[in-house]
Design an enzyme around this catalytic site. Structure first.
Site, mmCIF file in Angstrom:
data_model
loop_
_atom_site.group_PDB
_atom_site.id
_atom_site.type_symbol
_atom_site.label_atom_id
_atom_site.label_comp_id
_atom_site.label_asym_id
_atom_site.label_seq_id
_atom_site.Cartn_x
_atom_site.Cartn_y
_atom_site.Cartn_z
ATOM 1 N N ASP A 16 31.280 46.742 46.466
ATOM 2 C CA ASP A 16 32.717 46.525 46.220
ATOM 3 C C ASP A 16 33.303 47.318 45.049
ATOM 4 O O ASP A 16 34.039 46.763 44.225
ATOM 5 C CB ASP A 16 32.974 45.026 45.996
ATOM 6 C CG ASP A 16 32.634 44.189 47.215
ATOM 7 O OD1 ASP A 16 31.975 44.707 48.138
ATOM 8 O OD2 ASP A 16 33.003 43.003 47.250
ATOM 9 N N ASP A 58 35.230 44.644 50.287
ATOM 10 C CA ASP A 58 36.081 43.567 50.771
ATOM 11 C C ASP A 58 37.141 44.214 51.647
ATOM 12 O O ASP A 58 37.719 45.248 51.262
ATOM 13 C CB ASP A 58 36.784 42.885 49.572
ATOM 14 C CG ASP A 58 36.151 41.563 49.181
ATOM 15 O OD1 ASP A 58 35.156 41.151 49.798
ATOM 16 O OD2 ASP A 58 36.680 40.928 48.239
ATOM 17 N N HIS A 60 40.091 42.551 53.605
ATOM 18 C CA HIS A 60 40.718 41.282 53.995
ATOM 19 C C HIS A 60 42.034 41.464 54.751
ATOM 20 O O HIS A 60 42.807 42.390 54.439
ATOM 21 C CB HIS A 60 41.052 40.466 52.737
ATOM 22 C CG HIS A 60 39.874 40.087 51.902
ATOM 23 N ND1 HIS A 60 38.672 39.695 52.424
ATOM 24 C CD2 HIS A 60 39.727 40.011 50.537
ATOM 25 C CE1 HIS A 60 37.838 39.394 51.429
ATOM 26 N NE2 HIS A 60 38.443 39.595 50.279
ATOM 27 N N HIS A 77 43.852 40.605 47.095
ATOM 28 C CA HIS A 77 43.082 41.784 46.707
ATOM 29 C C HIS A 77 42.458 42.411 47.945
ATOM 30 O O HIS A 77 42.182 41.727 48.928
ATOM 31 C CB HIS A 77 41.986 41.416 45.692
ATOM 32 C CG HIS A 77 40.980 40.454 46.246
ATOM 33 N ND1 HIS A 77 41.192 39.098 46.237
ATOM 34 C CD2 HIS A 77 39.788 40.647 46.856
ATOM 35 C CE1 HIS A 77 40.162 38.490 46.805
ATOM 36 N NE2 HIS A 77 39.294 39.405 47.200
ATOM 37 N N LYS A 102 33.408 43.665 54.798
ATOM 38 C CA LYS A 102 33.104 42.230 54.884
ATOM 39 C C LYS A 102 34.358 41.388 54.714
ATOM 40 O O LYS A 102 35.359 41.858 54.173
ATOM 41 C CB LYS A 102 32.044 41.843 53.852
ATOM 42 C CG LYS A 102 32.429 42.072 52.409
ATOM 43 C CD LYS A 102 31.216 41.792 51.512
ATOM 44 C CE LYS A 102 31.471 42.148 50.062
ATOM 45 N NZ LYS A 102 32.455 41.318 49.387
ATOM 46 N N CYS A 141 29.964 38.987 44.000
ATOM 47 C CA CYS A 141 29.461 39.724 45.162
ATOM 48 C C CYS A 141 28.092 40.348 44.908
ATOM 49 O O CYS A 141 27.260 40.401 45.809
ATOM 50 C CB CYS A 141 30.496 40.742 45.623
ATOM 51 S SG CYS A 141 31.971 39.906 46.279
#
Ligand SMILES: [Zn+2]
Length: 205
Positions: A16, A58, A60, A77, A102, A141
């Site tokens: 990340d 990440d 999202h 974020h 993810k 993470c």
């Protein structure tokens, strides 16, 4: 202190390293930018030996469950496709780096790069048995990725110089580091272009 000989079966995983997690980002990790130089060195070390480099992110949806508007703990974020979700601009990912996205659905969060991504299967298919982990953040993470990696049967090297913590509560990063080392992660650092097992750090526990 002993040098680690990298070869077939080794891979690097950068967790990340995204703009929203760097200082100035929506969820910036204090001093998160300081990990980029050592991570770039790790990338060179692995890439010049032809070893695989993985980068998790990440990724999202805008209404993700971890965001405050949905009752989650974090500000928005790393919304998929946004500027903040891009990798840090100074990160020197090789063109053949394998990107692992993810927490891509609204209802599911994933601190671990192994959670719902097929990463363990992919590593095994590539013959990877030992994984070096670095990136952001130590207490979320990175912690969950390292624990899952060990749980999946991988040997895990951890580069403390190349990770930083959020520290929502003071000491979270140190506690996370202790948990990872207690579970068997091997602390390593770069020295003179080599990866060194940092026994001194392990011995502090
Ligand atoms: Zn997230």
């Amino acid at each position: 202190m002993s040098a680690i000989v990298l070869g077939k079966g080794d891979a690097l995983l950068i967790v990340d390293l995204q703009r929203d997690f760097l200082p100035g980002g929506s969820l910036g990790v204090p001093q998160g930018d300081l990990v980029i130089a050592p991570i770039n060195e790790l990338i060179r070390l692995y890439h010049e030996r032809g070893l695989p480099v993985y980068a998790s992110r990440d990724w999202h949806p805008a209404d993700h469950v971890s965001f405050a508007a949905q009752g989650g703990p974090w500000p928005p974020h790393c919304v998929a496709g946004s500027e903040g979700a891009r990798f840090g601009s100074d990160l020197q990912l090789p063109p053949d780096a394998i990107v692992v996205s993810k927490a891509e659905t609204a209802a599911q969060d994933a601190y671990s790069a192994f959670n719902g991504t097929g990463l363990a299967r992919r590593l095994r298919e590539q013959g990877v048995s030992r994984l070096a982990v670095c990136g952001l953040a130590t207490d979320y993470c990175v912690l969950n990725t390292v624990l899952d990696g060990i749980g999946e049967g991988f040997e895990v090297l951890l580069a403390p110089d190349a990770t930083r913590a959020v520290n929502v509560s003071p000491g979270d990063g140190d506690r996370a580091m202790t948990r990872m080392l207690m579970r068997g992660a091997v602390p390593v650092r770069l020295s003179g272009g080599h990866l060194i097992a940092d026994a001194a750090l392990g011995a502090q526990l």
